[in-house]
Enzyme design. Sequence first.
Site, short mmCIF file in Angstrom:
data_model
loop_
_atom_site.label_atom_id
_atom_site.label_comp_id
_atom_site.label_asym_id
_atom_site.label_seq_id
_atom_site.Cartn_x
_atom_site.Cartn_y
_atom_site.Cartn_z
N VAL A 15 0.83 -1.21 0.00
CA VAL A 15 0.00 0.00 0.00
C VAL A 15 0.87 1.26 0.00
O VAL A 15 0.62 2.20 -0.77
CB VAL A 15 -0.96 -0.01 1.21
CG1 VAL A 15 -1.79 1.28 1.23
CG2 VAL A 15 -1.87 -1.22 1.16
N LYS A 107 -8.07 -0.97 9.93
CA LYS A 107 -9.43 -1.19 10.45
C LYS A 107 -9.42 -1.79 11.85
O LYS A 107 -10.28 -1.51 12.67
CB LYS A 107 -10.23 -2.08 9.49
CG LYS A 107 -9.64 -3.44 9.28
CD LYS A 107 -9.40 -3.83 7.84
CE LYS A 107 -8.39 -3.01 7.13
NZ LYS A 107 -7.86 -3.54 5.89
N GLU A 131 -10.82 6.09 4.86
CA GLU A 131 -11.50 5.54 3.67
C GLU A 131 -10.89 4.20 3.26
O GLU A 131 -11.61 3.28 2.85
CB GLU A 131 -11.37 6.56 2.51
CG GLU A 131 -12.16 6.21 1.28
CD GLU A 131 -13.65 6.24 1.54
OE1 GLU A 131 -14.23 7.31 1.65
OE2 GLU A 131 -14.25 5.14 1.63
N VAL A 134 -11.95 0.48 4.92
CA VAL A 134 -13.18 -0.27 4.67
C VAL A 134 -13.38 -0.46 3.17
O VAL A 134 -13.52 0.50 2.42
CB VAL A 134 -14.40 0.47 5.26
CG1 VAL A 134 -15.68 -0.35 5.03
CG2 VAL A 134 -14.20 0.75 6.74
N GLY A 136 -11.45 -1.34 0.72
CA GLY A 136 -10.38 -0.94 -0.19
C GLY A 136 -10.68 0.30 -1.01
O GLY A 136 -10.75 1.41 -0.48
N GLY A 189 -1.42 -15.46 -3.50
CA GLY A 189 -1.25 -14.23 -2.74
C GLY A 189 -2.56 -13.53 -2.40
O GLY A 189 -2.57 -12.41 -1.92
N LYS A 207 -14.31 -4.03 9.67
CA LYS A 207 -14.84 -3.05 8.72
C LYS A 207 -16.31 -2.74 9.03
O LYS A 207 -16.75 -1.59 8.97
CB LYS A 207 -14.70 -3.59 7.29
CG LYS A 207 -13.25 -3.79 6.87
CD LYS A 207 -13.14 -4.63 5.62
CE LYS A 207 -11.68 -4.92 5.29
NZ LYS A 207 -11.50 -5.96 4.26
N GLY A 305 -5.46 -4.38 -2.27
CA GLY A 305 -4.45 -4.27 -3.32
C GLY A 305 -3.86 -2.88 -3.40
O GLY A 305 -4.40 -1.91 -2.86
N1 HSE Z 1 -7.54 -9.22 3.55
C1 HSE Z 1 -8.60 -8.35 3.19
C2 HSE Z 1 -9.46 -9.03 2.13
C3 HSE Z 1 -8.17 -7.01 2.68
O1 HSE Z 1 -9.22 -10.16 1.75
O2 HSE Z 1 -10.43 -8.41 1.70
C4 HSE Z 1 -7.66 -6.14 3.77
O3 HSE Z 1 -8.63 -5.90 4.72
#
Ligand code: HSE
Length: 431
Positions: A15, A107, A131, A134, A136, A189, A207, A305
């Site tokens: 990130v 979060k 932002e 929650v 992404g 991944g 979230k 991502g």
């Molecule tokens: N690991 C989370 C997901 C993303 O799979 O949506 C980060 O909160």
Amino acid sequence: MSDSFKIGLAGLGTVGVGVIKMLQQNADVIAARAGRSIEIISVIAGIKAKDRGVDISAYDWANSLEDMAQDQRLDAVIEMVGGSDGEIKSFVETALDNGKHIVTANKALLAHHGYDLAQRAENNNVTIAYEAAVAGGIPIIKSLREGLAGNKINSVYGILNGTCNYILTEMRETGRDFADVLDEAQEKGYAEADPTFDVDGIDAAHKLVLLGALAFGVKPDFDALNIEGIRHITSKDIRYADDLGYRIKLIGMARLSQDGNAMQSIAPCLVSTKSAIAGVEGVFNAVQTNGDFVDQTMMEGRGAGEGPTASSILADIIDLARGNNRLIFGVPTAQLNTAQWQGAEVLSCQCYIHVKAEDKSGVIADITACLKEADVSIDSFIQRGHEDDGSASVVIVTHEARFSDIQKAVKIVEGLACVLDKPTLLRIEDI
Ligand code: HSE
């Protein structure tokens, strides 16, 4: 407001690198929208000498998180380290006490300590922008706090974890079982080496707590949440649900009833294949809200991502650079109510029940007697053939009933001698 907006970046993982790339690549449009340039002053991460694919030579390397939190040059620190306690919590607290805004994707920190941190931010005349915490890249926080601000929000539903949604989608599309698909998700991944937070529903719960607080103007309360993950969902459940016209999704749900009672739950649920949320597949997230004037809205997008998370972080940075000191949960913390939280057992709903039982006479009569005992009426009932081990799968869809009564019925079923496994009980949500 011609001075640049000065930031420190803590954490240079996926990130953090995304934020730097976006700031470098879109500098012109970002400066135009922020009304001034955004300047990275310092960065910090676990390891300094590492090729991250971005040039960070122009930025100072902070000596410690503590130093960054106290750096008088910074307007905001961007926290992308993670963790809900210890060093990271005190880093955020120190930065707030030193008059810096926080932008974060964290979060867990906010779900557990959001109320105290929000008070602290207010006391220091700064804000915490989240932002990116929650769903992404979906701008659901701004949507709830600003775009829908005139509405009373009755409910928020969401697919809030991309890992779970990917696993459930793969299980449905390939007929493979949970463990097999999880292995593959880890190889690709999409899932962490320790998948607990994702597959046991905790990440989605973090979230949902933030969405509920913002939507209903209540104190975030992680402990008031029913959490159920997806480990027990089998490919058979997914197939049977499909045959009945449903998809199984890990649904986060927060509701506020007219009498002021609030409910929040994370659980795998059946949703009609005709619903918009059923079409949200793979690693995508979606959030559906219902407001008294706007009615229903739904947003879908990538929940994690580099690009999507950086997109949300930059939106917050631009907002702050513009001088918008937003209220963290939509109202001043002194006005946040303490909700009377209730569990999912108070809901009235239809349910899906899957019982693995011996394939012999009287079994169906025994199972239906258990439902009768708990005053639960059956809407449809299917027995699915013989399994290799001589068992039979009995799939029941109940009529609408109080969830606690259906839970009671399933407990009685579980105690039958002919029942071979813990039955699967899932709510059917009419979203
Ligand atoms: N690991 C989370 C997901 C993303 O799979 O949506 C980060 O909160």
